[in-house]
Write a protein that holds these residues in place. Structure first.
Motif, mmCIF file in Angstrom:
data_model
loop_
_atom_site.group_PDB
_atom_site.id
_atom_site.type_symbol
_atom_site.label_atom_id
_atom_site.label_comp_id
_atom_site.label_asym_id
_atom_site.label_seq_id
_atom_site.Cartn_x
_atom_site.Cartn_y
_atom_site.Cartn_z
ATOM 1 N N MET A 259 0.912 -1.069 0.086
ATOM 2 C CA MET A 259 -0.119 -0.048 -0.074
ATOM 3 C C MET A 259 0.923 1.257 0.130
ATOM 4 O O MET A 259 2.029 1.149 0.171
ATOM 5 C CB MET A 259 -1.015 -0.012 1.291
ATOM 6 C CG MET A 259 -0.169 0.101 2.422
ATOM 7 S SD MET A 259 -1.578 0.125 3.837
ATOM 8 C CE MET A 259 -1.545 1.907 4.037
ATOM 9 N N PRO A 260 0.411 2.558 -0.693
ATOM 10 C CA PRO A 260 1.194 3.509 -0.480
ATOM 11 C C PRO A 260 1.688 3.905 1.214
ATOM 12 O O PRO A 260 0.690 3.636 2.067
ATOM 13 C CB PRO A 260 0.291 4.804 -1.067
ATOM 14 C CG PRO A 260 -0.889 4.014 -1.623
ATOM 15 C CD PRO A 260 -1.040 2.570 -0.807
ATOM 16 N N VAL A 261 2.682 4.770 1.192
ATOM 17 C CA VAL A 261 2.897 5.118 2.620
ATOM 18 C C VAL A 261 1.945 6.464 2.696
ATOM 19 O O VAL A 261 2.267 7.501 2.062
ATOM 20 C CB VAL A 261 4.652 5.642 2.697
ATOM 21 C CG1 VAL A 261 4.892 6.151 3.951
ATOM 22 C CG2 VAL A 261 5.425 4.340 2.197
ATOM 23 N N ILE A 262 1.278 6.244 3.889
ATOM 24 C CA ILE A 262 0.321 7.533 4.125
ATOM 25 C C ILE A 262 1.168 8.504 5.454
ATOM 26 O O ILE A 262 1.548 7.771 6.466
ATOM 27 C CB ILE A 262 -0.821 7.134 4.495
ATOM 28 C CG1 ILE A 262 -1.663 6.285 3.608
ATOM 29 C CG2 ILE A 262 -1.849 8.238 5.242
ATOM 30 C CD1 ILE A 262 -2.988 5.397 4.278
ATOM 31 N N LEU A 263 1.262 9.554 4.860
ATOM 32 C CA LEU A 263 2.058 10.440 6.119
ATOM 33 C C LEU A 263 0.843 11.055 7.127
ATOM 34 O O LEU A 263 -0.155 11.230 6.712
ATOM 35 C CB LEU A 263 2.403 11.743 5.330
ATOM 36 C CG LEU A 263 3.496 11.526 4.205
ATOM 37 C CD1 LEU A 263 4.019 13.010 3.665
ATOM 38 C CD2 LEU A 263 4.786 11.206 5.227
ATOM 39 N N ARG A 264 1.484 10.982 8.235
ATOM 40 C CA ARG A 264 0.644 11.693 9.227
ATOM 41 C C ARG A 264 0.881 13.159 9.023
ATOM 42 O O ARG A 264 1.631 13.623 8.715
ATOM 43 C CB ARG A 264 1.130 11.295 10.962
ATOM 44 C CG ARG A 264 1.194 9.743 11.242
ATOM 45 C CD ARG A 264 1.844 9.681 12.297
ATOM 46 N NE ARG A 264 3.113 10.468 12.611
ATOM 47 C CZ ARG A 264 3.861 10.366 13.585
ATOM 48 N NH1 ARG A 264 3.364 9.796 14.641
ATOM 49 N NH2 ARG A 264 4.910 10.995 13.674
ATOM 50 N N SER A 265 -0.244 13.762 9.476
ATOM 51 C CA SER A 265 -0.311 15.114 9.076
ATOM 52 C C SER A 265 0.558 16.051 10.005
ATOM 53 O O SER A 265 0.994 17.142 9.219
ATOM 54 C CB SER A 265 -1.781 15.868 9.607
ATOM 55 O OG SER A 265 -2.053 15.915 10.814
ATOM 56 N N GLU A 266 1.128 15.508 11.029
ATOM 57 C CA GLU A 266 1.795 16.347 11.793
ATOM 58 C C GLU A 266 3.441 15.984 11.325
ATOM 59 O O GLU A 266 4.192 17.066 11.547
ATOM 60 C CB GLU A 266 2.098 15.725 13.449
ATOM 61 C CG GLU A 266 2.442 14.416 13.349
ATOM 62 C CD GLU A 266 1.245 13.873 13.632
ATOM 63 O OE1 GLU A 266 0.917 12.485 14.350
ATOM 64 O OE2 GLU A 266 -0.081 14.191 13.094
ATOM 65 N N ASP A 267 3.479 15.075 9.998
ATOM 66 C CA ASP A 267 4.923 14.836 9.570
ATOM 67 C C ASP A 267 5.200 15.744 8.257
ATOM 68 O O ASP A 267 6.033 15.426 7.480
ATOM 69 C CB ASP A 267 5.236 13.350 9.374
ATOM 70 C CG ASP A 267 5.227 12.733 10.826
ATOM 71 O OD1 ASP A 267 5.945 13.533 11.744
ATOM 72 O OD2 ASP A 267 5.172 11.382 10.877
ATOM 73 N N GLU A 268 3.893 16.038 7.716
ATOM 74 C CA GLU A 268 4.076 16.782 6.179
ATOM 75 C C GLU A 268 4.877 17.935 6.181
ATOM 76 O O GLU A 268 5.607 17.760 5.080
ATOM 77 C CB GLU A 268 2.456 17.358 5.831
ATOM 78 C CG GLU A 268 1.533 16.059 5.880
ATOM 79 C CD GLU A 268 0.054 16.401 5.595
ATOM 80 O OE1 GLU A 268 -0.091 17.892 5.625
ATOM 81 O OE2 GLU A 268 -0.769 16.011 5.287
ATOM 82 N N SER A 269 5.061 18.867 6.877
ATOM 83 C CA SER A 269 5.852 20.016 6.835
ATOM 84 C C SER A 269 7.393 19.622 6.990
ATOM 85 O O SER A 269 8.176 20.170 6.053
ATOM 86 C CB SER A 269 5.631 20.942 8.035
ATOM 87 O OG SER A 269 4.391 21.568 7.917
#
Length: 73
Positions: free
Chosen positions: A42-52
């Motif tokens: 599956m694709p790697v899903i980023l946590r919103s706190e890691d996006e920046s």
């Protein structure tokens, strides 16, 4: 439940042997329990706190990556 989310990936632009321009490649991982019945990855899903940090090319997580590529894990 629901909403927006981000996927991790390596960004690069190149031309394939047929001359088609390709611009991005997703990163894949082992599937979680929700996806494992359907597929072996599956694709790697980023946590919103890691996006920046993942988008910050000066981040320690991105050191050593190719120019114009962003890597975050």
């Amino acid at each position: 439940m629901g909403g927006e989310f981000s996927l991790a990936g390596l960004y690069d632009t190149w031309i394939d042997p047929e001359g088609k321009k390709l611009s991005s490649v997703p990163l894949y991982t082992e599937p979680n329990t929700l996806m494992s019945d359907f597929h072996n990855r599956m694709p790697v899903i980023l946590r919103s706190e890691d996006e920046s940090e993942c988008l910050n090319t000066d981040s320690d997580k991105n050191k050593g990556s190719e120019p114009n590529s962003t890597v975050c894990s």
